[in-house]
Write an enzyme that holds these catalytic residues in place. Structure first.
Site, PDB file in Angstrom:
ATOM      1  N   GLU A   1       0.709  -1.288  -0.034  1.00 47.62           N
ATOM      2  CA  GLU A   1      -0.043  -0.088  -0.088  1.00 47.62           C
ATOM      3  C   GLU A   1       0.877   1.182  -0.009  1.00 47.62           C
ATOM      4  OE1 GLU A   1       0.852   1.621   2.850  1.00 47.62           O
ATOM      5  OE2 GLU A   1       1.898  -0.212   3.268  1.00 47.62           O
TER       6      GLU A   1
ATOM      7  N   GLU B   1       4.723  -0.065   0.839  1.00 47.56           N
ATOM      8  CA  GLU B   1       4.805  -0.482  -0.741  1.00 47.56           C
ATOM      9  C   GLU B   1       4.982  -1.949  -0.928  1.00 47.56           C
ATOM     10  OE1 GLU B   1       8.242   1.146  -2.472  1.00 47.56           O
ATOM     11  OE2 GLU B   1       8.017   2.821  -1.699  1.00 47.56           O
TER      12      GLU B   1
END
Lengths: 341, 341
Positions: B166, B309
């Site tokens: 994310e 991420e």
């Protein structure tokens, strides 16, 4: 006046680059000191560790006749063949990463039935160190030389990072005895279950080590004497590999307890050897923690592995490789026009 | 009379195979339960997890206007572009393993300047949940649906293991608020420094979360209501991805705290979702430990990563892949004619 850039150390320059990459400061956690260490070892801000090689040294131990392992001594040869045939756990781990393995027989007690195992036998196993010195001083020297020679060849072949592994039924007993001497601690502090001893067998292993230490009080005096009396051919060869890698500034990824004790011995002979070491994992063997603490190493993995053959180094290598790629390929805040803090 | 083989569960058969491989019993440590779990998830004694994909959901958070992050809100869009361009840390980690990344904009507050970021914007960021509900119930549903749809497509494309990540400035604040509600704990227990807050900023973040929880006491009643009030578009999409993966018996490798909270929410909606989860690492975010404990997950890595991420999932994937190859390719004691214990 600004300091000229040349005055910064490689470590400072590596950390400065890490801090410019498009990620929160320090967000690679414990991988950041690993990257900085690799930069220092290799002398490059962006270290290259793309041509790994796994060196596995295999040998037998006279002390195995005391019944200190769950496995029969012939398993050393069987596992060396299994490894060379590509069917052992470490063969699988290496093949799936394109990492070549060299399996070196430095003292297996039987003729090895596979030509891919390099024959560099110093003897047909060590002597039982409960009764006499495991090796002669000349044999210990010869085994160290073999480790050095394998690393010289690896460097010549273009390898830029070395993974170490070992095979040897009985070798946690030898490594524990050697560790007790090198660390100056009671054997109980560096004793473990090896491939899976129960409580009774563990107590027996401890008695065997105490007998050996009582038999060789001189081992405390000098690392070479300690190696000859209490070590093993594969332990000495691993130590030689570390010594030689240090000369070439080649990073060395240790595996478990045995490779750790070999590296510790190498640092007693050449303190600079410590600088090239990386710890792949902390094994289930309790003495491993003591050895890593003494070497000032923090392991990358803590998965309770206790397999040997370089398996921990092979599981950790992807992290090291990827960390190096991050350093080489990630954009800086400036490159990517990302708003810094 | 022997039990017929069919009566054994997949887990029992996977563990039996592990025990037959040429290695000491249990010597793969904490990787052995991971292999058994993968076997259970996929329904295969030798699980296949060779076609990974990283799904990264990105969105902005209204609560960022309270100053809960070191980074400006525009960094969400900038990092989504950086990731899509192949120059962010996770781009490097994925490319060097041949893992495709899909970056999905489920609610970035600006127009995204790169066509490789999939536009599935539910809105231009959430509302500030200190003042009002972050999302409407319809928006929360829509974001969950997007996550589900992306996983349906990934399964259709032949992917057999899903890595989650994310991006979202302010999302540790939203995730902490949601975690406090889902776990029923004080926010102080699930609060952390995100991308690097100092003590003063951390205290401010805690006040903001307390304000939000006081503003939304109803959030305690129902997971859907909690998500709409306190969540985020990317958190809802991640949760949808977990729900859908569970339907397809597709293993899901979580990243850090945010993906963990999304998975926890998914298990509140469908308890079976828990069975497909794997924890890649334990992040520096203190709430992560609480979330993993609640999910019954032991992380593979503990490297103090706090990058997001999907980077933790990408660092852990090699271990999962290699563990699967060990199961498939290692010889048994019988195959290799190695003397068993």
């Amino acid at each position: 006046m600004d300091e000229p850039r040349e005055r910064e150390t490689i470590e400072e320059r590596a950390q400065a680059r890490l801090d410019q990459l498009t990620k929160p400061l320090g967000s690679l956690g414990r991988l950041e000191p690993v990257i900085v260490r690799l930069a220092k070892i290799t002398g490059r801000v962006i270290p290259r560790t793309e041509q790994p090689m796994l060196l596995v040294f295999a040998a037998d131990h006279g002390v195995a006749e005391e019944g200190v392992s769950r496995y029969a001594p012939e398993v050393t040869e069987e596992m060396a063949v299994n490894l060379a045939m590509g069917t052992a756990v470490s063969s699988v781990l290496a093949r799936n990463q394109g990492i070549p393995i060299e399996v070196v027989d430095v003292g297996i007690a039987r003729a090895v039935r596979h030509p891919a195992v390099l024959n560099a036998k110093v003897a047909w196993g060590t002597q039982n160190f409960v009764e006499q010195s495991a090796m002669t001083p000349e044999q210990a020297r010869q085994a160290v030389d073999i480790g050095q020679e394998r690393v010289r060849r690896a460097v010549g072949a273009g390898h830029d990072i070395l993974l170490l592994g070992e095979l040897g039924i009985g070798n946690t007993t030898a490594a524990s005895a050697l560790a007790a001497v090198l660390l100056g601690v009671d054997p109980a502090e560096v004793l473990g279950r090896g491939t899976g001893l129960d409580d009774r067998a563990l107590a027996h292993k401890e008695r065997v080590i105490r007998q050996a230490l009582a038999r060789h009080p001189e081992a405390m005096q000098d690392p070479w004497d300690a190696m000859a009396r209490l070590g093993g051919f594969e332990i000495a060869a691993l130590a030689g590999a570390v010594l030689e890698a240090a000369r070439h500034r080649m990073p060395v990824v240790l595996d478990g307890f045995i490779t750790g004790v070999a590296a510790l011995w190498a640092t007693r002979v050449d303190p600079a050897a410590r600088d090239v070491l990386l710890a792949s994992h902390r094994s289930a063997e309790p003495g491993h923690r003591r050895v890593l603490d003494e070497l000032g190493l923090t392991p990358l993995l803590d998965l309770e592995l206790r397999l040997g053959e370089g398996s921990g180094a092979l599981f950790a290598y992807p992290l090291i490789r990827l960390a190096g790629r991050v350093m080489a390929e990630t954009a800086t805040f400036e490159d990517a026009r990302v708003t810094p803090v």
